[in-house]
Each structure stands twice: as structure tokens, then as C-alpha cells.
Enzyme design. Structure first.
Site, PDB file in Angstrom:
ATOM      1  N   GLY A  73      18.324  19.884   0.274  1.00 19.30           N
ATOM      2  CA  GLY A  73      19.075  18.653   0.504  1.00 19.30           C
ATOM      3  C   GLY A  73      19.176  18.236   1.957  1.00 19.30           C
ATOM      4  N   HIS A  74      18.663  19.040   2.884  1.00 18.29           N
ATOM      5  CA  HIS A  74      18.836  18.758   4.332  1.00 18.29           C
ATOM      6  C   HIS A  74      17.504  18.910   5.056  1.00 18.29           C
ATOM      7  CE1 HIS A  74      20.604  19.080   8.419  1.00 18.29           C
ATOM      8  NE2 HIS A  74      21.641  18.479   7.880  1.00 18.29           N
ATOM      9  N   PHE A  75      16.663  18.128   5.061  1.00 14.97           N
ATOM     10  CA  PHE A  75      16.452  16.924   4.257  1.00 14.97           C
ATOM     11  C   PHE A  75      15.122  17.121   3.534  1.00 14.97           C
ATOM     12  CE2 PHE A  75      18.935  15.738   7.987  1.00 14.97           C
ATOM     13  CZ  PHE A  75      20.028  15.135   7.402  1.00 14.97           C
TER      14      PHE A  75
END
EC number: 4.2.1.59
Length: 152
Positions: A57-59
């Protein structure tokens, strides 16, 4: 687990680190200690890989190691210093604060963080402060002061 050092340069293996710190996957963020002066200084390695959960999720399109995890890596190296001090009460030292933290360059999968921490002070046998720096390829990526507190 007994706190054993390897014979070379007072290094600590990942197994040794697990004996000193309570952190486990996914928050065990120190792979090995390459220089260890108990109660004074430690230099450690954190290998950053694409398989780490934060990169989902990052990224997803441009994976970057979150700054808070770089700071946490430095805090864990500081914790290794503090937990090896013979004159302190036994217990859980927790990360209690940060000062003057600066992020200078992004950290990406494939990088190897070299994290160094030096003890600055211990107060009332309950509070500690270390200076931490993280480097990639010899370039400073993060620095700051980290505080610890003994939890009863």
C-alpha cells in the site's frame, strides 16, 4: 534466550537480536548487528525487500519505505544498546519520543539500510536517549534523537 555475541567484532545475528528485543514479524526491523559495543553503540543492517507488507500500500506503483519504519528501525537499534546495559533494571524499554528527525532521501526495495546509534544519556535508570542515523550506499537518509522509557 541467552544473550550471546558472535566472536567477530561483537556482531549479533538475527537470532541474538530476537533474544534482546520483543519485536517479531512484521515489526522485526533489524537483520543483524555488525558492530556492537554494549551500552554504548551499535551499527546494524536492515535489508529492504519488495516482499515486506508495507509495500502493498505504500505505494504499489512506486514502493517507498515509510519514514516511520525507518525511525522504528533506528529505535530498535537503540533498544539493542539499552537492553544490554548491565546497570539498568530489567524490563521492557519502549520507544518514548523523537527529536530533530530528518528524512533526506527515499528508501526503496533493494536498499540496504546501515543504521548506527550512539547512546547520549541515561537518566534515573529509566529514560534513555540515543542519536541515530540511517545510511544507504554511504548517503545519509534519516537522522534524529530517539528516547526510551522503562515500562513497569
Amino acid at each position: 534466550m541467552e544473550k550471546k555475541l558472535s566472536s567477530e567484532n561483537n556482531q549479533l545475528s538475527s537470532e541474538n537480536i530476537l533474544g534482546l528485543l520483543p519485536h517479531r514479524y512484521p515489526f522485526a526491523l533489524v537483520d543483524k548487528v555488525i558492530e556492537n559495543i554494549p551500552g554504548e553503540r551499535a551499527v546494524a543492517v536492515k535489508n529492504v525487500t519488495i516482499n515486506e507488507p508495507q509495500f502493498q500500500g505504500h505505494f504499489p506503483e512506486r514502493p517507498l519505505m515509510p519514514g516511520v519504519l525507518i525511525v522504528e528501525s533506528m529505535a530498535q537499534v537503540g533498544g539493542i544498546i539499552v537492553t544490554q546495559m548491565q546497570n539498568l533494571p530489567k524490563g521492557l524499554f519502549v520507544f518514548a519520543g523523537i527529536n530533530n528527525v530528518k528524512f533526506r532521501k527515499p528508501v526503496v526495495p533493494g536498499d540496504q539500510l546501515i543504521i548506527s546509534c550512539d547512546l547520549l544519556s541515561i537518566k534515573r535508570q529509566r529514560f534513555g536517549k540515543v542519536k541515530g542515523e540511517a545510511h544507504v550506499d554511504g548517503k545519509l537518509v534519516c537522522s534524529g534523537e530517539l528516547m526510551f522509557s522503562l515500562v513497569d
